[in-house]
Design a protein around this motif. Structure first.
Motif, short mmCIF file in Angstrom:
data_model
loop_
_atom_site.label_atom_id
_atom_site.label_comp_id
_atom_site.label_asym_id
_atom_site.label_seq_id
_atom_site.Cartn_x
_atom_site.Cartn_y
_atom_site.Cartn_z
N VAL A 1 17.44 -26.75 -8.16
CA VAL A 1 18.02 -27.42 -6.99
C VAL A 1 16.86 -28.00 -6.16
CG1 VAL A 1 19.54 -27.17 -4.98
CG2 VAL A 1 19.77 -25.56 -6.89
N HIS A 2 16.02 -28.71 -6.76
CA HIS A 2 16.13 -29.78 -7.72
C HIS A 2 15.24 -29.60 -8.97
CE1 HIS A 2 14.27 -34.19 -7.58
NE2 HIS A 2 15.05 -34.10 -8.61
N TRP A 3 14.08 -29.04 -8.81
CA TRP A 3 13.17 -28.78 -9.93
C TRP A 3 13.24 -27.28 -10.27
CZ3 TRP A 3 7.67 -31.52 -9.42
CH2 TRP A 3 7.83 -32.90 -9.53
N LEU B 1 14.68 -30.08 3.61
CA LEU B 1 13.41 -30.83 3.53
C LEU B 1 13.58 -32.31 3.82
CD1 LEU B 1 11.65 -29.09 0.50
CD2 LEU B 1 11.04 -28.99 2.91
N HIS B 2 14.81 -32.78 3.92
CA HIS B 2 15.07 -34.15 4.34
C HIS B 2 16.24 -34.14 5.32
CE1 HIS B 2 12.67 -35.81 1.01
NE2 HIS B 2 13.34 -35.03 0.17
N SER B 3 16.12 -34.93 6.33
CA SER B 3 17.19 -35.20 7.29
C SER B 3 17.47 -34.01 8.22
CB SER B 3 18.46 -35.65 6.56
OG SER B 3 19.36 -36.23 7.48
N ALA C 1 15.08 -26.08 1.17
CA ALA C 1 14.43 -27.03 0.26
C ALA C 1 15.23 -28.34 0.22
CB ALA C 1 14.22 -26.41 -1.12
N ASP C 2 15.45 -28.94 -0.95
CA ASP C 2 16.15 -30.22 -1.01
C ASP C 2 17.63 -30.10 -0.64
OD1 ASP C 2 14.20 -32.11 -1.67
OD2 ASP C 2 14.46 -31.86 -3.82
N ALA C 3 18.19 -28.92 -0.80
CA ALA C 3 19.64 -28.76 -0.58
C ALA C 3 20.02 -29.07 0.86
CB ALA C 3 20.06 -27.34 -0.93
N HIS D 1 8.28 -24.21 -1.02
CA HIS D 1 9.59 -24.05 -1.64
C HIS D 1 9.76 -24.95 -2.85
CE1 HIS D 1 10.74 -22.69 2.56
NE2 HIS D 1 11.04 -21.67 1.80
N HIS D 2 9.05 -26.09 -2.82
CA HIS D 2 9.30 -27.12 -3.83
C HIS D 2 7.99 -27.89 -4.01
CE1 HIS D 2 11.22 -30.15 -6.12
NE2 HIS D 2 11.88 -30.80 -5.20
N ALA D 3 7.52 -27.98 -5.25
CA ALA D 3 6.21 -28.59 -5.52
C ALA D 3 6.28 -30.10 -5.68
CB ALA D 3 5.60 -27.97 -6.77
N GLU D 4 7.47 -30.69 -5.63
CA GLU D 4 7.55 -32.14 -5.82
C GLU D 4 6.73 -32.83 -4.72
OE1 GLU D 4 11.52 -33.69 -6.09
OE2 GLU D 4 10.81 -35.53 -7.05
N PRO D 5 5.99 -33.88 -5.10
CA PRO D 5 5.02 -34.45 -4.16
C PRO D 5 5.59 -35.03 -2.86
CG PRO D 5 4.36 -34.98 -6.37
CD PRO D 5 5.72 -34.35 -6.48
N ASP D 6 6.89 -35.30 -2.78
CA ASP D 6 7.39 -35.75 -1.48
C ASP D 6 7.32 -34.61 -0.46
OD1 ASP D 6 9.50 -34.63 -3.05
OD2 ASP D 6 11.02 -35.49 -1.74
N HIS D 7 7.09 -33.38 -0.94
CA HIS D 7 6.93 -32.23 -0.03
C HIS D 7 5.58 -31.54 -0.16
CE1 HIS D 7 11.08 -32.94 0.61
NE2 HIS D 7 11.32 -32.74 -0.66
N SER D 8 4.83 -31.89 -1.19
CA SER D 8 3.57 -31.18 -1.40
C SER D 8 2.35 -32.10 -1.35
CB SER D 8 3.59 -30.45 -2.75
OG SER D 8 3.63 -31.40 -3.81
N LEU E 1 12.33 -47.83 -1.41
CA LEU E 1 12.70 -47.25 -2.71
C LEU E 1 12.10 -45.85 -2.78
CD1 LEU E 1 14.34 -48.56 -5.00
CD2 LEU E 1 12.18 -49.10 -6.12
N PHE E 2 12.94 -44.82 -2.80
CA PHE E 2 12.47 -43.44 -2.83
C PHE E 2 12.26 -43.01 -4.28
CE2 PHE E 2 13.81 -38.82 -2.65
CZ PHE E 2 12.65 -38.36 -2.04
N GLU E 3 11.12 -42.42 -4.54
CA GLU E 3 10.76 -41.96 -5.88
C GLU E 3 10.81 -43.09 -6.92
OE1 GLU E 3 13.10 -38.43 -6.65
OE2 GLU E 3 11.98 -37.29 -5.17
N GLY E 4 10.65 -44.33 -6.42
CA GLY E 4 10.63 -45.47 -7.33
C GLY E 4 11.98 -45.80 -7.94
FE1 FEO Z 1 13.01 -32.78 -4.99
FE2 FEO Z 1 12.71 -34.00 -1.78
O1 FEO Z 1 12.14 -33.50 -3.51
#
Ligand code: FEO
Length: 394
Positions: A149-151, A226-228, A168-170, A79-86, A23-26
């Motif tokens: 895109v996204h925060w 940042l993913h895939s 970033a997430d894009a 690029h993005h402070a969301e914790p999955d990257h920070s 479960l990603f990000e809950g």
């Molecule tokens: Fe918006 Fe992969 O974090």
């Protein structure tokens, strides 16, 4: 042991897979792991772009140490402070306290909100604005803001030398990379990329279009999300998909029938409608919200042109899972679709009116009709189902 790859001669992949996550990000269901990407540029100046989720910090630090070696780390671009990257940022900055953190003013504020209590020393920040450039020796990095895109703090970087867009997430996806790095090496799954897009940035179509416009002015040879997978082939193809998705255009003509049923009668009516549609030549996808995650339903609703929502009446309202799903679809900004409703209520069918009220908050939505059941479908109900099938085919 470290596991790294070269993207170009000077740019190294230092990210990690997490194949245990379910479960990603809950919130988002994960069937095949998740990758958290980070990159390092080895030029006269050494630069790390983003970090990784805390689930993979240990592997990440090994990767960083291997690629950087005895060199000094000059910059960390966030690029993005969301914790999955920070989440590994504090570990990294403690290891390299002299590194200058390059980010925008919003990112600085968020990093301080998340990590200031974990970091004993004062962090050196270089705050950048739209279009600002930085020479690292042979490479010139250009920073481009991509809010929402996204925060709101998100930015991307374009390396003018290797023609790399750190996006970033894009252009990312759910799923681990399983030894592959480039999209042409791995098993790229468009359904997973769409499910990722719709659920992560689907709400922010206008902002995605703004980023696409900025990207169209760049000569891009690689996209490093940042993913895939890293994109080095068919970049035009994924940019086209992002254009369609961000405009909320359906990719395919077809009907998504989203069902819920307590005793099976509502689902039976939905299946009868599905059969009538298929016999008229429609492509139909049925999803039962009692067993499907919201993220799956949202992605299918983005993909197809038409929906049906079928719900029993429950506590004088919509069946609890159906209401949650519909509200989630609406929250993701979908628009420009036609839909029909099926409601059931043994003594007081009340779900259709309430489903329509919620869906009416979306732009350009057209309800083509409703079928009301009071238990099992009747011969008269079959005729209404015929009419709905006809209306949905228009
Ligand atoms: Fe918006 Fe992969 O974090």
């Amino acid at each position: 042991m470290y596991l790294t790859r070269r993207v170009t001669d000077d740019i190294h992949y230092i990210g990690c897979d997490d194949r245990k996550i379910t479960l990603f990000e809950g919130v988002y269901s994960i069937n095949n792991g998740m990758s958290y990407n980070s990159y390092m540029l080895l030029d006269e100046k050494k630069v790390i772009f983003d970090t990784v989720d805390k689930a993979v910090t240990e592997q990440y630090i090994e990767n960083v140490r291997h690629v950087l070696g005895d060199n000094k780390l000059d910059y960390i671009v966030v690029h993005h402070a969301e914790p999955d990257h920070s989440a590994s940022f504090s570990a990294l900055i403690r290891m390299y306290p002299d590194a200058v953190v390059i980010c925008n003013v919003r990112t600085k504020m968020m990093l301080e909100q998340f990590y200031s209590s974990e970091i004993a020393h004062e962090i050196k920040f270089k705050i950048v604005k739209e279009g600002e450039a930085l020479s690292t020796g042979k490479h010139t990095l250009k920073f481009i803001l991509a809010p929402f895109v996204h925060w709101p703090e998100v930015m991307v970087t374009y390396d003018e030398t290797d023609k790399v867009l750190f996006s970033a997430d894009a252009f990312g996806s759910f799923g681990s990379m399983d030894g592959a790095l480039f999209v042409d090496e791995g098993e790229f799954n468009l359904d997973e990329a769409r499910r990722y897009y719709c659920n992560i940035v689907g709400k922010y179509g206008t902002q995605v279009q703004t980023l696409l416009k900025k990207a169209s002015a760049l000569d891009i040879a690689y996209i490093c999300p940042l993913h895939s997978y890293v994109w080095r082939k068919d970049i035009g193809g994924i940019l086209d998909k992002y254009t369609k998705w961000s405009l909320y255009e359906a990719e395919e003509k077809g009907v998504v029938i989203v069902t819920s049923s307590v005793y099976g009668n509502t689902d039976n009516a939905a299946q009868i409608l599905a059969s009538k549609l298929v016999q008229k030549g429609a492509k139909v996808k049925m999803l039962d919200v009692s067993i499907k995650h919201n993220d799956v339903v949202i992605a299918e609703c983005f993909k197809y042109s038409t929906f049906v929502f079928a719900s029993p009446t429950y506590n004088a309202g919509i069946f609890v899972r159906m209401e949650e799903v519909i509200r989630d679809i609406v929250a993701h900004g979908i628009k420009g679709r036609r839909y029909a409703l099926i409601e059931n209520g043994s003594w007081a069918p009340l779900a259709a009116k309430q489903m329509e009220e919620i869906l009416s908050t979306c732009k350009d939505m057209t309800c083509v009709g409703a079928l009301t059941l009071r238990g099992a479908i009747t011969e008269e109900g079959l005729k209404t189902a015929d009419e709905l099938a006809e209306a949905l085919m228009c």
